[in-house]
Every structure is written in structure tokens, then in C-alpha cells.
Design a protein around this motif. Structure first.
Motif, PDB file in Angstrom:
ATOM      1  N   PRO A   4      -5.602  -0.338   4.987  1.00 30.78           N
ATOM      2  CA  PRO A   4      -4.720  -1.040   4.045  1.00 30.78           C
ATOM      3  C   PRO A   4      -5.207  -2.421   3.624  1.00 30.78           C
ATOM      4  O   PRO A   4      -4.937  -2.852   2.483  1.00 30.78           O
ATOM      5  N   TYR A   5      -5.940  -3.140   4.484  1.00 26.23           N
ATOM      6  CA  TYR A   5      -6.401  -4.472   4.081  1.00 26.23           C
ATOM      7  C   TYR A   5      -7.395  -4.421   2.917  1.00 26.23           C
ATOM      8  O   TYR A   5      -7.675  -5.449   2.280  1.00 26.23           O
ATOM      9  N   ASP A  30       0.881  -1.177   0.000  1.00 26.64           N
ATOM     10  CA  ASP A  30       0.000   0.000   0.000  1.00 26.64           C
ATOM     11  C   ASP A  30       0.915   1.222   0.000  1.00 26.64           C
ATOM     12  O   ASP A  30       1.529   1.557   1.013  1.00 26.64           O
ATOM     13  N   ALA A  76      -3.782  -6.329   7.186  1.00 26.12           N
ATOM     14  CA  ALA A  76      -3.344  -6.165   5.798  1.00 26.12           C
ATOM     15  C   ALA A  76      -2.550  -7.379   5.328  1.00 26.12           C
ATOM     16  O   ALA A  76      -2.771  -7.898   4.220  1.00 26.12           O
TER      17      ALA A  76
END
Length: 271
Positions: free
Chosen positions: A239-240, A23, A46
Motif C-alpha cells: 500500500p505505501y 488504497d 502506508a
């Protein structure tokens, strides 16, 4: 999570990516992270879906201090430090000096996000442009990439880069131009990063831009907690959530998901 975006319900996790990726632009503090345990938990979420690294980005002095700390709390996190263009109305020399001090930290990998934002009326264009020029100079003196925020200001951003002389590496975070601008940026050697809007159904110009960028000049980001990708637009981003944007971009470019995830991950590590 805290803040206006943090009160929104987060989406369920996506299917994991087959290849690890990065990311390239997120705001972990705005996602609700406060301490090392929060950062570790966000990066664990993430990593569970193949997003193994993240760049957490500052937009004001308090955030800049925090992201540098966060980059030391977890080896999977690095930082970018600058003053967002909407924060430039009343900057002092002390403010710029502190940004430079923070930007020299070895865990800070870019000067950003800086640039121009003519959408919001928080800071006059002259102040934004002066700060942008100073950040360009800082990136060149430190030998670090310049991470650009460009909203409704394409012509002036490109003009100032030409006038000042761009650093060796320039990243257009959350690229928002059309295909013609994407070609101009690519020809100049700039790196273009795409976020959730590239998956939105009404983003035809942006989708056309995403197709023309050379694979070696392409990044993917969440810009979390903002800009959650389709099909979860409007929910809390983190971010995940990156795999949805990776898959949307791979579909546009007609390449396998794992190839795109791996290539943008390599690009992020190199940049």
C-alpha cells in the motif's frame, strides 16, 4: 514478506502525498502479513506517505477468513470477501455459505473480488459465471458494493450485470478496458478503480480510459503485491506504493496530485 512476490525487493518509499488517500484494493496477506503486528507495520508504512486506509481483499476461503481478522486488528483496514473467479472450479454449498457468513461481518465493506477471468485456465467459464451470479445476488441481499475482477471477459461481465441487475454500487477493480468501455461503465453508474498498469508506458488504451472517468466515479488501488507502478514495475508492491499511481493518474488527468488524492479518498470512503 513471503511468496513469489514477497521475495522481490520492495522499492524505496515515494514522496508523501499532500492529501490523505485510500488504497481501495490490496491483498495484505499476499504481501506477507501474517499477524496483527505485520498489518500494523504495513499500514504505518502506508500512513507515512499519506495512504491512511486500505481495503484488504480475499480471493479464496482461507484468505477470506484472514482478511476479516485483519480488518478487526487495525482500524485503518477494512475487508472485502468473495471467491476469485479462478477459484470457482469445485465450489460447494458450504463454501458459499461460509463466504456469506464472513461477508456479513461489519468490517467487511464489499463482496469481492468476484467476476470472470478468461486469461487463466483454472476454472471453466460456466463455473465462473455461476459463482459471479451468486456473488451479485449476495451483494444485493447484503446491501454492500460488488467488487469485480474482469480479465479478458469484458463482454460477459457487462452482460451478466445487465441480466442479473447490478447492485447499487459496482466497482471495477484494476479496470482494464478502453475508453469506450470506461464510458459505458460510467454511464451505468459504476465506479472504476485504477492500479499500477495505468502508469505503464505501453498502456495507451488504459490511459485514455482513465481520462474519461468522472472524478466522482474514480478510485485508485495498488492490488499489492502485484502490479507495482512505474518506475518500480516488477518489484514488490505494498500500500505505501500507491502515491506513484496517484501521481501518474493525476498527470494523465491534468489535475494536481493533492486534488486527485483527496477526491479518490473521499470516493473510497463513500463507496
Amino acid at each position: 514478506m513471503s511468496g513469489a512476490y514477497g521475495r522481490r525487493e520492495p522499492p524505496p518509499p515515494p514522496e508523501p502525498l499532500a492529501a490523505a488517500t485510500v488504497d481501495s484494493h490490496t491483498h495484505l496477506d499476499a504481501c506477507g502479513c501474517v499477524d496483527a503486528a505485520d498489518v500494523r507495520a504495513a499500514m504505518d508504512r502506508a500512513a507515512a506517505v499519506g495512504v491512511t486506509r486500505a481495503v484488504t481483499v480475499a480471493d479464496d476461503l482461507a484468505s477470506a477468513r484472514w482478511v476479516v481478522q485483519a480488518a478487526h486488528w487495525d482500524d485503518r483496514v477494512v475487508a472485502a470477501v468473495a471467491l476469485h473467479p479462478t477459484r470457482t472450479a469445485a465450489l460447494t454449498e458450504d463454501d458459499h455459505a461460509e463466504i456469506e457468513r464472513l461477508a456479513r461481518d461489519p468490517r467487511v465493506v464489499a463482496v469481492g473480488e468476484t467476476g470472470l477471468d478468461y486469461y487463466w485456465d483454472y476454472s471453466p467459464p460456466d463455473a465462473q459465471q455461476e459463482s459471479f451470479r451468486r456473488h451479485i445476488d449476495l451483494a444485493k441481499r447484503l446491501g454492500k458494493p460488488l467488487m469485480i475482477h474482469d480479465r479478458d471477459a469484458h463482454d460477459d461481465v457487462l452482460r451478466i450485470l445487465r441480466e442479473e441487475g447490478a447492485p447499487d454500487t459496482v466497482v471495477f477493480h484494476c479496470f482494464s478496458g478502453d475508453a469506450a468501455m470506461a464510458r459505458e461503465c460510467a454511464d451505468a453508474g459504476y465506479v472504476l478503480s485504477f492500479a499500477g498498469p495505468v502508469t505503464f508506458r505501453n498502456a495507451r488504451d488504459l490511459q485514455e480510459a482513465a481520462v474519461v472517468v468522472p472524478e466522482g466515479q474514480l478510485l485508485v488501488e495498488t492490488d499489492a503485491p502485484f502490479l507495482t507502478p512505474h518506475p518500480h514495475r516488477g518489484r514488490a508492491n505494498e500500500p505505501y506504493c500507491l502515491p506513484w499511481t496517484v501521481r501518474g493518474l493525476a498527470d494523465l488527468r491534468k489535475v494536481p496530485d493533492d486534488r486527485l488524492a483527496a477526491s479518490v479518498g473521499r470516493n473510497a470512503e463513500r463507496v
